[in-house]
Scaffold this active site. Structure first.
Site, mmCIF file in Angstrom:
data_model
loop_
_atom_site.group_PDB
_atom_site.id
_atom_site.type_symbol
_atom_site.label_atom_id
_atom_site.label_comp_id
_atom_site.label_asym_id
_atom_site.label_seq_id
_atom_site.Cartn_x
_atom_site.Cartn_y
_atom_site.Cartn_z
ATOM 1 N N ARG A 233 0.842 -1.193 0.000
ATOM 2 C CA ARG A 233 0.000 0.000 0.000
ATOM 3 C C ARG A 233 0.876 1.241 0.000
ATOM 4 N NH1 ARG A 233 -3.489 -2.564 -1.692
ATOM 5 N NH2 ARG A 233 -5.523 -3.043 -0.796
ATOM 6 N N HIS A 281 -0.448 0.257 -9.944
ATOM 7 C CA HIS A 281 -1.188 -0.640 -9.040
ATOM 8 C C HIS A 281 -1.663 -1.876 -9.825
ATOM 9 C CE1 HIS A 281 -3.630 -0.857 -5.076
ATOM 10 N NE2 HIS A 281 -3.434 -2.063 -5.554
HETATM 11 C C1 GLV Z 1 -5.113 -4.767 -4.301
HETATM 12 O O1 GLV Z 1 -4.342 -3.911 -3.987
HETATM 13 C C2 GLV Z 1 -5.740 -5.650 -3.372
HETATM 14 O O2 GLV Z 1 -5.652 -5.420 -2.162
HETATM 15 O O3 GLV Z 1 -6.364 -6.640 -3.801
#
Ligand code: GLV
Length: 318
Positions: A233, A281
């Site tokens: 994160r 991401h």
């Molecule tokens: C993506 O970041 C997830 O937590 O699945």
């Protein structure tokens, strides 16, 4: 028959695809993606992909909140969740594999200097770099959950010297070595583990105790010239501390998949920084083809009154 509400930060195409896979796995149930207000009380299960806080507040009959995301930090922080309703994380074997692949790529690219070659190519420079063996590199994986473990074992098989750190011991006492990976447990053990890490890969859950863990003192504890890979994160990382550590040469490179603000704003210094590799991401996306079955198994468990899988412990935050 249960009514299941699917919602979250999904575009129309993804929402459609999820609905199709979930409905196929749960033919007796009804998967809805929009609700009329009078339907709110009929919803027993919410299947959510990183939903905006407050989105489940109007649903008074919920019995299960199943996340499609592995990381549930945003859900856990939602103070409007109906109290007492179990929340379950997504644990999708395909997602663990995807995450491990990204981690393996980052470690291999750092080890063999491939990010450096990409920089050289941009300047038409032909300059072979010194070649090291995998067993000359020490990799520390932060987090020994589903993803950390999958990555750690694969890196070990690739020949790296792998260690892992987790914040607490599992219910069963942890041996010092797990399949060739050296385990470090607890806050006191972190400093020593960092001191022996050429590459640090973060796969921790985001909780109040891990927020900001990748900060100046963490970077200072690493050997000079180490690299950092953050796949967990954005809030694990103190961005200004990373820039300072890179600019001072304490760190040599960072691979980042997650950010405090996503999408990463075009003006953000990370985009242009020569020692930072940015991913959108995308290290591991939940795969509807495998994850829908995981959701269906939990819905079956709920109906049968059996224990749910991967239920979030709110005191731990994951
Ligand atoms: C993506 O970041 C997830 O937590 O699945």
């Amino acid at each position: 028959m249960m009514k299941i509400y699917l919602c979250g930060s999904l575009d129309a195409v993804a929402l459609n695809e999820w609905q199709r896979h979930l409905q196929a796995e749960m033919p007796e149930d009804q998967v809805l993606t929009t609700l009329e207000p009078e339907q709110n009380a009929e919803i027993s299960v919410a299947v959510v992909a990183n939903p905006t806080p407050g989105s489940l507040y109007p649903l008074p009959s919920l019995r299960l909140i199943q996340s499609l995301w592995a990381g549930v930090d945003r859900l856990v922080a939602d103070t409007t969740l109906p109290p007492g309703v179990p929340v379950c994380r997504m644990v999708d074997p395909q997602m663990n594999v995807a995450m491990a692949e990204t981690g393996q790529w980052a470690v291999l690219a750092l080890h063999r200097g491939f990010f450096g070659y990409a920089r050289q190519q941009a300047k038409a420079q032909w300059q072979p770099l010194a070649q090291r063996r995998a067993d000359e590199l020490r990799v520390l994986v932060l987090g020994w959950g589903q993803m950390g473990r999958t990555l750690g074992l694969r890196l070990n098989a690739m020949g790296y010297r792998v260690a892992a750190w987790r914040s607490r011991a599992a219910a069963t006492a942890q041996p010092q070595q797990v399949d060739g990976v050296e385990m470090h447990i607890g806050t006191e053990a972190l400093g020593a583990a960092l001191g022996q890490a050429d590459i640090l890969v973060n796969l921790l859950p985001l909780t109040p105790s891990t927020r900001g863990l990748l900060n100046a003192s963490c970077f200072a504890a690493l050997p000079r010239g180490a690299s950092v890979v953050n796949l967990a994160r954005g809030a694990h990382l103190v961005e200004a501390d990373l820039l300072a550590a890179l600019d001072a040469g304490q760190l040599s490179h960072a691979v980042l998949d997650v950010f405090n603000t996503e999408p990463l704003p075009a003006s953000h210094p990370f985009w242009q920084h020569p020692a930072i590799t940015v991913l959108p991401h995308a290290a591991a996306q939940t795969d509807p083809r495998s994850a829908a079955a995981v959701v269906a198994a939990n819905v079956r468990a709920l109906k049968a009154g059996e224990p749910l899988m991967h239920q979030v412990d709110f005191t731990l935050g994951y």
